[in-house]
Design a protein around this motif. Structure first.
Motif, PDB file in Angstrom:
ATOM      1  N   ILE A   1       0.841  -1.207   0.000  1.00  0.00           N
ATOM      2  CA  ILE A   1       0.000   0.000   0.000  1.00  0.00           C
ATOM      3  C   ILE A   1       0.871   1.249   0.000  1.00  0.00           C
ATOM      4  O   ILE A   1       0.633   2.190  -0.769  1.00  0.00           O
ATOM      5  CB  ILE A   1      -0.940   0.000   1.224  1.00  0.00           C
ATOM      6  CG1 ILE A   1      -1.973  -1.123   1.100  1.00  0.00           C
ATOM      7  CG2 ILE A   1      -1.652   1.358   1.350  1.00  0.00           C
ATOM      8  CD1 ILE A   1      -2.833  -1.308   2.341  1.00  0.00           C
ATOM      9  N   MET A   2       1.901   1.271   0.852  1.00  0.00           N
ATOM     10  CA  MET A   2       2.783   2.435   0.928  1.00  0.00           C
ATOM     11  C   MET A   2       3.512   2.663  -0.392  1.00  0.00           C
ATOM     12  O   MET A   2       3.604   3.799  -0.871  1.00  0.00           O
ATOM     13  CB  MET A   2       3.792   2.263   2.059  1.00  0.00           C
ATOM     14  CG  MET A   2       4.786   3.413   2.182  1.00  0.00           C
ATOM     15  SD  MET A   2       4.002   5.025   2.476  1.00  0.00           S
ATOM     16  CE  MET A   2       3.868   5.002   4.270  1.00  0.00           C
ATOM     17  N   VAL A   3       4.016   1.588  -1.000  1.00  0.00           N
ATOM     18  CA  VAL A   3       4.698   1.716  -2.300  1.00  0.00           C
ATOM     19  C   VAL A   3       3.728   2.246  -3.349  1.00  0.00           C
ATOM     20  O   VAL A   3       4.082   3.085  -4.187  1.00  0.00           O
ATOM     21  CB  VAL A   3       5.289   0.365  -2.744  1.00  0.00           C
ATOM     22  CG1 VAL A   3       5.777   0.430  -4.184  1.00  0.00           C
ATOM     23  CG2 VAL A   3       6.448  -0.024  -1.824  1.00  0.00           C
ATOM     24  N   GLY A   4       2.493   1.757  -3.303  1.00  0.00           N
ATOM     25  CA  GLY A   4       1.483   2.233  -4.247  1.00  0.00           C
ATOM     26  C   GLY A   4       1.189   3.710  -4.074  1.00  0.00           C
ATOM     27  O   GLY A   4       1.043   4.453  -5.055  1.00  0.00           O
ATOM     28  N   VAL A   5       1.112   4.152  -2.812  1.00  0.00           N
ATOM     29  CA  VAL A   5       0.859   5.568  -2.525  1.00  0.00           C
ATOM     30  C   VAL A   5       2.011   6.434  -3.035  1.00  0.00           C
ATOM     31  O   VAL A   5       1.804   7.440  -3.718  1.00  0.00           O
ATOM     32  CB  VAL A   5       0.658   5.789  -1.009  1.00  0.00           C
ATOM     33  CG1 VAL A   5       0.645   7.283  -0.680  1.00  0.00           C
ATOM     34  CG2 VAL A   5      -0.642   5.147  -0.544  1.00  0.00           C
ATOM     35  N   ILE A   6       3.247   6.008  -2.710  1.00  0.00           N
ATOM     36  CA  ILE A   6       4.420   6.775  -3.150  1.00  0.00           C
ATOM     37  C   ILE A   6       4.515   6.799  -4.666  1.00  0.00           C
ATOM     38  O   ILE A   6       4.782   7.834  -5.281  1.00  0.00           O
ATOM     39  CB  ILE A   6       5.709   6.174  -2.551  1.00  0.00           C
ATOM     40  CG1 ILE A   6       5.703   6.324  -1.026  1.00  0.00           C
ATOM     41  CG2 ILE A   6       6.938   6.868  -3.127  1.00  0.00           C
ATOM     42  CD1 ILE A   6       6.866   5.650  -0.337  1.00  0.00           C
ATOM     43  N   GLY A   7       4.271   5.628  -5.297  1.00  0.00           N
ATOM     44  CA  GLY A   7       4.334   5.557  -6.760  1.00  0.00           C
ATOM     45  C   GLY A   7       3.301   6.453  -7.424  1.00  0.00           C
ATOM     46  O   GLY A   7       3.590   7.118  -8.425  1.00  0.00           O
ATOM     47  N   SER A   8       2.103   6.477  -6.854  1.00  0.00           N
ATOM     48  CA  SER A   8       1.042   7.331  -7.405  1.00  0.00           C
ATOM     49  C   SER A   8       1.409   8.800  -7.270  1.00  0.00           C
ATOM     50  O   SER A   8       1.150   9.607  -8.170  1.00  0.00           O
ATOM     51  CB  SER A   8      -0.282   7.058  -6.673  1.00  0.00           C
ATOM     52  OG  SER A   8      -0.679   5.719  -6.842  1.00  0.00           O
ATOM     53  N   MET A   9       2.026   9.159  -6.141  1.00  0.00           N
ATOM     54  CA  MET A   9       2.443  10.544  -5.939  1.00  0.00           C
ATOM     55  C   MET A   9       3.566  10.920  -6.897  1.00  0.00           C
ATOM     56  O   MET A   9       3.599  12.033  -7.431  1.00  0.00           O
ATOM     57  CB  MET A   9       2.907  10.742  -4.491  1.00  0.00           C
ATOM     58  CG  MET A   9       1.799  10.686  -3.461  1.00  0.00           C
ATOM     59  SD  MET A   9       2.447  10.897  -1.773  1.00  0.00           S
ATOM     60  CE  MET A   9       0.921  10.996  -0.833  1.00  0.00           C
ATOM     61  N   ALA A  10       4.484   9.980  -7.118  1.00  0.00           N
ATOM     62  CA  ALA A  10       5.648  10.270  -7.965  1.00  0.00           C
ATOM     63  C   ALA A  10       5.262  10.435  -9.430  1.00  0.00           C
ATOM     64  O   ALA A  10       5.810  11.274 -10.141  1.00  0.00           O
ATOM     65  CB  ALA A  10       6.689   9.164  -7.825  1.00  0.00           C
ATOM     66  N   THR A  11       4.317   9.626  -9.880  1.00  0.00           N
ATOM     67  CA  THR A  11       3.935   9.642 -11.294  1.00  0.00           C
ATOM     68  C   THR A  11       2.762  10.561 -11.583  1.00  0.00           C
ATOM     69  O   THR A  11       2.399  10.752 -12.743  1.00  0.00           O
ATOM     70  CB  THR A  11       3.574   8.220 -11.758  1.00  0.00           C
ATOM     71  OG1 THR A  11       2.521   7.695 -10.916  1.00  0.00           O
ATOM     72  CG2 THR A  11       4.790   7.298 -11.655  1.00  0.00           C
ATOM     73  N   SER A  12       2.166  11.113 -10.527  1.00  0.00           N
ATOM     74  CA  SER A  12       1.002  12.015 -10.678  1.00  0.00           C
ATOM     75  C   SER A  12      -0.152  11.344 -11.410  1.00  0.00           C
ATOM     76  O   SER A  12      -0.905  11.997 -12.134  1.00  0.00           O
ATOM     77  CB  SER A  12       1.411  13.297 -11.414  1.00  0.00           C
ATOM     78  OG  SER A  12       2.417  13.981 -10.704  1.00  0.00           O
ATOM     79  N   VAL A  13      -0.289  10.029 -11.217  1.00  0.00           N
ATOM     80  CA  VAL A  13      -1.408   9.297 -11.818  1.00  0.00           C
ATOM     81  C   VAL A  13      -2.723   9.830 -11.266  1.00  0.00           C
ATOM     82  O   VAL A  13      -3.714   9.981 -11.982  1.00  0.00           O
ATOM     83  CB  VAL A  13      -1.280   7.789 -11.529  1.00  0.00           C
ATOM     84  CG1 VAL A  13      -2.524   7.034 -12.016  1.00  0.00           C
ATOM     85  CG2 VAL A  13      -0.037   7.226 -12.209  1.00  0.00           C
ATOM     86  N   VAL A  14      -2.725  10.097  -9.964  1.00  0.00           N
ATOM     87  CA  VAL A  14      -3.882  10.693  -9.296  1.00  0.00           C
ATOM     88  C   VAL A  14      -3.370  11.820  -8.403  1.00  0.00           C
ATOM     89  O   VAL A  14      -2.177  11.859  -8.076  1.00  0.00           O
ATOM     90  CB  VAL A  14      -4.649   9.657  -8.448  1.00  0.00           C
ATOM     91  CG1 VAL A  14      -5.263   8.587  -9.322  1.00  0.00           C
ATOM     92  CG2 VAL A  14      -3.732   9.025  -7.396  1.00  0.00           C
ATOM     93  N   PRO A  15      -4.213  12.743  -7.973  1.00  0.00           N
ATOM     94  CA  PRO A  15      -3.781  13.798  -7.062  1.00  0.00           C
ATOM     95  C   PRO A  15      -3.216  13.225  -5.762  1.00  0.00           C
ATOM     96  O   PRO A  15      -3.597  12.131  -5.339  1.00  0.00           O
ATOM     97  CB  PRO A  15      -5.070  14.594  -6.803  1.00  0.00           C
ATOM     98  CG  PRO A  15      -5.930  14.316  -7.989  1.00  0.00           C
ATOM     99  CD  PRO A  15      -5.620  12.905  -8.391  1.00  0.00           C
TER     100      PRO A  15
END
Length: 425
Positions: A233-247
């Motif tokens: 979950i944490m990796v997914g959150v960080i990855g989403s933040m890094a790639t700007s897939v979602v806000p």
């Protein structure tokens, strides 16, 4: 009395209450928001609109995700790995954590970076029997410093390019890594300052809360499966933040919900993990920052400061003064607002002097990211306020020196990299 003057008086009162802490910081912020409406600076329906601000939502979500790392034991495991790498010495840990935070923040959100690393730092401090207050403020400062190294290190960095394009100077826009010419020297200087001077100013608060959490963790299921789920979950959150897939805020909230649904943290633990002091402090100051912009108070400060320099000021003086002005404003305004306010002023002044605006703009950009002397100047500072048990003056004492170091480095480096009169060089 004009709205701008009302706002300036309010700001002075808020600053006094922050410094003296006659009433709790969060209460000061909430009362300031109410005062903004009472003085007619913001509409009544916007008094508590800050509670719905995306950054506040981001705070709430990341508090829950961070707590899940504690309750599953993952934070302690990651902390153990970091301890093996850097040891349990307070100085080596500070150095290692600041390097990690600065590098991550150059490419990720400095707010997201700080939020993700707080539980790791708390876990390390619990394991190494160190005071978290000795590590969390350096972490927040490093995240802020790292954000000055790239175009995306902190979102407002791009405002300079927007201002240059609006002024008909698109050819002068800054490149992605161009910020590194000043960002890296300031980051290095900041780390050196914290290692050799700042650490002596840091408070040493007791970490009873960490001990309380650890006692509860002993009674919680900390199976490898739960730790793996929490890690994913944490990796997914960080990855989403890094790639700007979602806000950012959406990634944080989804992560928090998944932590509860998968049993990494109970619903009660999730609610208790949210630091409401941080939430109300940041949310309460949003109307004040808005009022400074809409009332013209920020512009009034800028115009007054510029008028003090005379009719034909030196470009170096302009850079130094605008740097100082931006630093003061950004302690109470968002760095987005201070950059948006001062970038056009910097361009106009440099054009009047026949100088390249890049040096002046970079001084404004860097100064607006140096919100180290206040817990409300930048989200990373606010995030560590509760866990570190800091007082307002802790930021003033330790962060004020870092601001001074950053200003000295900026005034030396910026004119070398971005000459005021490049054609005459």
């Amino acid at each position: 009395m004009t709205p701008a003057i009302k706002c300036l008086i309010l700001l002075a009162v808020v600053a006094l209450l922050f410094v003296t802490e006659m009433i709790p910081l969060a209460m000061t912020a909430v009362l300031a928001a109410i005062a903004c409406s009472a003085l007619g600076l913001v509409p009544e329906n916007q008094i508590f609109l800050g509670l719905a601000d995306s950054t506040v939502v981001l705070f709430g979500g990341m508090f829950v995700v961070g707590a899940a790392m504690f309750y599953t034991g993952l934070a302690q495991k990651v902390g153990g790995a970091v301890v093996k790498l850097f040891g349990t010495n307070e100085n080596s840990l500070m150095f290692g954590l600041m390097i990690i935070a600065a590098v991550m923040s150059a490419f990720l959100s400095n707010t997201g970076t700080t939020a993700c690393l707080i539980p790791v730092v708390m876990g390390i401090c619990a394991q190494a029997k160190l005071s978290a207050s000795r590590q969390l403020m350096p972490l927040a400062f490093a995240a802020g410093l790292g954000g000055t190294c790239t175009l995306i290190g902190t979102p407002p960095n791009i405002l300079a390019n927007v201002a240059l394009k609006a002024a008909g100077m698109p050819e002068l826009q800054f490149g992605f890594f161009e910020y590194a010419y000043i960002g890296i020297p300031i980051t290095v200087a900041g780390i050196v300052y914290m290692m050799f001077l700042g650490k002596y100013i840091l408070p040493e608060a007791k970490t009873d809360e960490v001990a309380d959490v650890e006692q509860e963790i002993d009674a919680t299921n900390t199976t490898p499966k739960k730790q793996m789920i929490c890690g994913i979950i944490m990796v997914g959150v960080i990855g989403s933040m890094a790639t700007s897939v979602v806000p950012l805020e959406l990634a944080a909230v989804v992560g928090a919900v998944l932590c509860v649904l998968t049993g990494c943290i109970t619903e009660k633990q999730a609610y208790n993990s949210i630091d409401w002091i941080t939430i109300f402090l940041f949310a309460g100051m949003i109307p004040v920052a808005t009022a400074m912009n809409t009332s013209g108070a920020g512009k009034l400060i800028a115009e007054f400061t510029v008028s003090l320099m005379g009719g034909n000021p030196s470009p170096y003086l302009v850079t130094a003064v605008l740097f100082g002005l931006a630093v003061v404003l950004t302690q109470f305004m968002s760095n987005t607002a201070s950059k948006a306010l001062l970038c056009p002023v910097g361009i106009a002044l440099s054009t009047q002097m026949g100088a390249s605006p890049k040096a002046v703009l970079m001084a404004i950009l860097i100064a607006s990211s140096c919100a180290f002397a206040s817990p409300v100047g930048t989200p990373p500072n606010t995030l560590v306020l509760g866990p570190g048990k800091y007082k307002f003056m802790d930021y003033v004492k330790c962060g004020g020196g870092l601001v001074a170091v950053s200003m000295i480095v900026a005034i030396i480096v910026i004119p070398i990299v971005w000459p005021f009169f490049p054609t005459a060089a």
